[in-house]
Enzyme design. Sequence first.
Site, PDB file in Angstrom:
ATOM      1  N   GLU A 175       0.826  -1.213   0.000  1.00 22.16           N
ATOM      2  CA  GLU A 175       0.000   0.000   0.000  1.00 22.16           C
ATOM      3  C   GLU A 175       0.864   1.268   0.000  1.00 22.16           C
ATOM      4  O   GLU A 175       1.168   1.829   1.050  1.00 22.16           O
ATOM      5  CB  GLU A 175      -0.940   0.018   1.214  1.00 22.16           C
ATOM      6  CG  GLU A 175      -1.866   1.227   1.213  1.00 22.16           C
ATOM      7  CD  GLU A 175      -2.751   1.318   2.444  1.00 22.16           C
ATOM      8  OE1 GLU A 175      -3.586   2.226   2.507  1.00 22.16           O
ATOM      9  OE2 GLU A 175      -2.583   0.478   3.367  1.00 22.16           O
ATOM     10  N   LYS A 212      -2.745  -2.156  -2.995  1.00 22.56           N
ATOM     11  CA  LYS A 212      -3.778  -1.257  -2.467  1.00 22.56           C
ATOM     12  C   LYS A 212      -3.370   0.158  -2.812  1.00 22.56           C
ATOM     13  O   LYS A 212      -2.373   0.675  -2.299  1.00 22.56           O
ATOM     14  CB  LYS A 212      -3.941  -1.434  -0.953  1.00 22.56           C
ATOM     15  CG  LYS A 212      -5.056  -0.565  -0.374  1.00 22.56           C
ATOM     16  CD  LYS A 212      -5.369  -0.918   1.071  1.00 22.56           C
ATOM     17  CE  LYS A 212      -6.457   0.005   1.622  1.00 22.56           C
ATOM     18  NZ  LYS A 212      -6.861  -0.336   3.002  1.00 22.56           N
TER      19      LYS A 212
END
Length: 294
Positions: A175, A212
């Site tokens: 992420e 992500k």
Amino acid sequence: MDVGKYDKVRAGTGFIAALDQSGGSTPKALKLYGINEDAYSSGEEMFALVHKMRTRIITSPSFDGDRILGAILFEDTMDRDIGGMPTGDYLWKVKDIVPFLKIDKGLAEETHGAQVMKPLPDLDNLLERAVSKHMFGTKMRSFIRLPGQGVDAVVAQQFAIAQQILRFGLVPIVEPEVDIHSPRKIEVEDQLRVTLRKELDQLKEDQAVILKLTLPETDDFYREFVEHRRVIRVLALSGGYSRAEANARLARNPGMIASFSRALTEGLTLTQDDGEFDAVLAETIGTIAEASRT
């Protein structure tokens, strides 16, 4: 790797719920829920309160495996029980929801327009515990505000730690969040896509990750990652957008599915009775799941 969990994450419909507020973000999450800081006087009391909130969400009839593929947990939540069993087991065995663990310890100071993760010196022990608690994967967050050297540093660190995670048989959620308020957000996203592509292409045949990513300014910008053989799934983070805005942007990015935190709990309060609470959560889950079906 648990094949059932892998198949659910890889091919299932729905989204991944982010219930991983940590020590730094928990007071804000509790305040939005209706619990002010004067309601607790220690970290233990605070985490007990947020676990009650998370338990209420997870045990709600609306929080089900038909629309939710997985849930990202904070370490404290992984170590606690729901319904007389460890949280991860409850999610999978009762709800048919795949459990993930947030592993980062927050962000370092900004350098070159970005924040890498703070050091994780005890990561091997945490990953061992994650395996013992039947986590399927992990999640770690960095933050990027401007293009430049910081983007490269963030991605390099993410994939170096991903290699460590993969050795334990866990699937890393990578992420590298992009600041939605960045004055150069499009430039950051251009650079980030190139840098991620290079790292993904270096993964071995038996390695795969989940990405992500902040919802991009250009629609369908991350299509190549949705189709990349080393990417199990591409998740979208709301990054401060309202639920309505995040859902609208997500619907314009086919193949990406939601992994929302604040947008998921928006509108839930302590004072709601169970019927009201479930109705609000049901509407939220329904709209996020629908936006994730594109």
